[in-house]
Design a protein around this motif. Structure first.
Motif, PDB file in Angstrom:
ATOM      1  N   VAL A  42       6.650  -6.662  16.959  1.00  0.00           N
ATOM      2  CA  VAL A  42       6.256  -7.778  16.088  1.00  0.00           C
ATOM      3  C   VAL A  42       5.512  -7.251  14.852  1.00  0.00           C
ATOM      4  O   VAL A  42       5.769  -7.681  13.722  1.00  0.00           O
ATOM      5  N   LEU A  43       4.617  -6.296  15.075  1.00  0.00           N
ATOM      6  CA  LEU A  43       3.877  -5.749  13.931  1.00  0.00           C
ATOM      7  C   LEU A  43       4.827  -5.018  12.981  1.00  0.00           C
ATOM      8  O   LEU A  43       4.648  -5.049  11.760  1.00  0.00           O
ATOM      9  N   HIS A  44       5.824  -4.369  13.559  1.00  0.00           N
ATOM     10  CA  HIS A  44       6.810  -3.658  12.746  1.00  0.00           C
ATOM     11  C   HIS A  44       7.511  -4.640  11.797  1.00  0.00           C
ATOM     12  O   HIS A  44       7.625  -4.403  10.593  1.00  0.00           O
ATOM     13  N   VAL A  45       7.960  -5.746  12.354  1.00  0.00           N
ATOM     14  CA  VAL A  45       8.647  -6.757  11.539  1.00  0.00           C
ATOM     15  C   VAL A  45       7.677  -7.356  10.512  1.00  0.00           C
ATOM     16  O   VAL A  45       8.028  -7.542   9.334  1.00  0.00           O
ATOM     17  N   ALA A  46       6.452  -7.629  10.948  1.00  0.00           N
ATOM     18  CA  ALA A  46       5.457  -8.220  10.036  1.00  0.00           C
ATOM     19  C   ALA A  46       5.183  -7.269   8.865  1.00  0.00           C
ATOM     20  O   ALA A  46       5.119  -7.684   7.701  1.00  0.00           O
ATOM     21  N   CYS A  52       2.424  -5.275   4.297  1.00  0.00           N
ATOM     22  CA  CYS A  52       1.153  -4.821   4.855  1.00  0.00           C
ATOM     23  C   CYS A  52       0.725  -5.839   5.920  1.00  0.00           C
ATOM     24  O   CYS A  52       1.304  -6.918   6.025  1.00  0.00           O
ATOM     25  N   LEU A  53      -0.281  -5.458   6.687  1.00  0.00           N
ATOM     26  CA  LEU A  53      -0.765  -6.345   7.746  1.00  0.00           C
ATOM     27  C   LEU A  53      -2.135  -6.893   7.346  1.00  0.00           C
ATOM     28  O   LEU A  53      -3.137  -6.185   7.433  1.00  0.00           O
ATOM     29  N   SER A  54      -2.138  -8.120   6.891  1.00  0.00           N
ATOM     30  CA  SER A  54      -3.408  -8.742   6.491  1.00  0.00           C
ATOM     31  C   SER A  54      -4.195  -9.152   7.735  1.00  0.00           C
ATOM     32  O   SER A  54      -3.633  -9.267   8.836  1.00  0.00           O
ATOM     33  N   ASP A  55      -5.483  -9.396   7.571  1.00  0.00           N
ATOM     34  CA  ASP A  55      -6.317  -9.874   8.684  1.00  0.00           C
ATOM     35  C   ASP A  55      -5.745 -11.154   9.276  1.00  0.00           C
ATOM     36  O   ASP A  55      -5.674 -11.330  10.487  1.00  0.00           O
ATOM     37  N   VAL A  75      -3.855  -0.882  17.125  1.00  0.00           N
ATOM     38  CA  VAL A  75      -2.469  -0.413  16.971  1.00  0.00           C
ATOM     39  C   VAL A  75      -2.140  -0.262  15.482  1.00  0.00           C
ATOM     40  O   VAL A  75      -1.550   0.742  15.056  1.00  0.00           O
ATOM     41  N   ALA A  76      -2.541  -1.244  14.693  1.00  0.00           N
ATOM     42  CA  ALA A  76      -2.214  -1.226  13.256  1.00  0.00           C
ATOM     43  C   ALA A  76      -2.853  -0.044  12.533  1.00  0.00           C
ATOM     44  O   ALA A  76      -2.304   0.464  11.562  1.00  0.00           O
ATOM     45  N   THR A  77      -4.001   0.390  13.004  1.00  0.00           N
ATOM     46  CA  THR A  77      -4.666   1.510  12.330  1.00  0.00           C
ATOM     47  C   THR A  77      -4.303   2.856  12.962  1.00  0.00           C
ATOM     48  O   THR A  77      -4.566   3.899  12.386  1.00  0.00           O
ATOM     49  N   PHE A  81       2.726   4.212  10.105  1.00  0.00           N
ATOM     50  CA  PHE A  81       3.690   3.292   9.498  1.00  0.00           C
ATOM     51  C   PHE A  81       3.006   2.022   8.995  1.00  0.00           C
ATOM     52  O   PHE A  81       3.411   1.431   8.000  1.00  0.00           O
ATOM     53  N   PHE A  82       1.970   1.600   9.688  1.00  0.00           N
ATOM     54  CA  PHE A  82       1.319   0.339   9.329  1.00  0.00           C
ATOM     55  C   PHE A  82       0.259   0.553   8.249  1.00  0.00           C
ATOM     56  O   PHE A  82      -0.412   1.588   8.211  1.00  0.00           O
ATOM     57  N   THR A  83       0.138  -0.424   7.404  1.00  0.00           N
ATOM     58  CA  THR A  83      -0.917  -0.370   6.396  1.00  0.00           C
ATOM     59  C   THR A  83      -1.579  -1.736   6.297  1.00  0.00           C
ATOM     60  O   THR A  83      -0.919  -2.772   6.430  1.00  0.00           O
ATOM     61  N   LEU A  84      -2.887  -1.728   6.084  1.00  0.00           N
ATOM     62  CA  LEU A  84      -3.622  -2.993   6.003  1.00  0.00           C
ATOM     63  C   LEU A  84      -3.771  -3.461   4.559  1.00  0.00           C
ATOM     64  O   LEU A  84      -4.246  -4.552   4.299  1.00  0.00           O
ATOM     65  N   GLU A  85      -3.357  -2.593   3.634  1.00  0.00           N
ATOM     66  CA  GLU A  85      -3.462  -2.962   2.213  1.00  0.00           C
ATOM     67  C   GLU A  85      -2.074  -3.055   1.599  1.00  0.00           C
ATOM     68  O   GLU A  85      -1.179  -2.298   1.979  1.00  0.00           O
ATOM     69  N   ALA A  86      -1.926  -3.955   0.638  1.00  0.00           N
ATOM     70  CA  ALA A  86      -0.638  -4.113  -0.034  1.00  0.00           C
ATOM     71  C   ALA A  86      -0.245  -2.805  -0.709  1.00  0.00           C
ATOM     72  O   ALA A  86      -1.086  -2.136  -1.308  1.00  0.00           O
ATOM     73  N   ARG A  87       1.018  -2.454  -0.582  1.00  0.00           N
ATOM     74  CA  ARG A  87       1.496  -1.222  -1.190  1.00  0.00           C
ATOM     75  C   ARG A  87       2.027  -1.481  -2.582  1.00  0.00           C
ATOM     76  O   ARG A  87       2.378  -2.608  -2.934  1.00  0.00           O
ATOM     77  N   GLY A  88       2.113  -0.391  -3.346  1.00  0.00           N
ATOM     78  CA  GLY A  88       2.669  -0.498  -4.681  1.00  0.00           C
ATOM     79  C   GLY A  88       4.183  -0.630  -4.628  1.00  0.00           C
ATOM     80  O   GLY A  88       4.802  -0.545  -3.567  1.00  0.00           O
ATOM     81  N   GLU A  89       4.767  -0.805  -5.820  1.00  0.00           N
ATOM     82  CA  GLU A  89       6.223  -0.954  -5.919  1.00  0.00           C
ATOM     83  C   GLU A  89       6.926   0.292  -5.382  1.00  0.00           C
ATOM     84  O   GLU A  89       7.982   0.216  -4.769  1.00  0.00           O
TER      85      GLU A  89
END
Ligand code: FES
Length: 191
Positions: A42-46, A52-55, A75-77, A81-89
């Motif tokens: 689920v986190l992968h799809v999100a 990114c994975l917001s709070d 798990v997210a940290t 592969f997972f990031t909690l901040e929006a990535r650039g283009e």
């Protein structure tokens, strides 16, 4: 939608409910029948859907799968592969695992930080480039390695890496001389 309903399949936070991308996450939750052992999927799809994975997103997934938010955050940290901040283009990842470090990947990081005015782990002010580091991509024979928008470029120098990033920022699909498929690793592996 009611953001206080904790039943699986219900309780979409108001901020997410209006976002059409959220339907993709909801579909995945349903597909896995809200099972706690589907957390990674689920986190992968999100992550892929939102970038990114917001709070808010992690809290919702935790509620839907009935797992503690601390486990979702853990798990997210844990996984690169997972990031909690929006990535650039565009994304540039420099491997700083042992083999790449020995071949001076730290100099590549410094060069990219200076040339593109961004610290490792951050995104440029214009949102164009996210620069990050990772520990071993499993292609140590081609060290030092840089991954540009998912394509791995081997045997980089600070100059060639900076040039490749410039090309990436200017074009959608730059030609790259020597590429290998990146291997996803968990933090702490292959160092
Ligand atoms: S240390 Fe960089 S690919 Fe293994």
């Amino acid at each position: 939608m009611n953001s206080t309903d904790n039943s699986p399949g219900k309780g979409t936070p108001d901020g997410l409910a209006a976002d059409p991308r959220f339907k993709v996450v909801e579909r995945t939750l349903k597909q896995y029948q809200y099972r706690a052992d589907a957390l990674l999927e689920v986190l992968h799809v999100a992550q892929e859907t939102f970038g990114c994975l917001s709070d808010e997103l992690m809290t919702h997934v935790a509620r839907q799968l009935r797992v503690p938010p601390s486990r979702v955050y853990g798990v997210a940290t844990f996984y690169h592969f997972f990031t909690l901040e929006a990535r650039g283009e565009h994304s540039c990842v420099v491997c700083t695992g042992t083999a790449c470090y020995v071949k001076r990947s730290a100099e590549i990081v410094t060069r990219l930080e200076n040339e593109f005015d961004v610290k490792a782990g951050k995104t440029t002010a214009d949102g164009k480039l996210t620069l990050s580091t990772v520990r071993c991509l499993g292609s140590c024979g081609l060290a030092p390695i840089v991954v540009l928008d998912g394509e791995t470029v081997g045997r980089c120098t600070p100059d060639s890496a900076a040039a490749a990033v410039r090309v990436m920022l200017a074009e959608k699909s730059p030609a790259r001389a020597e590429t290998v498929r990146p291997v996803r690793r968990r933090k702490g592996e292959g160092q």
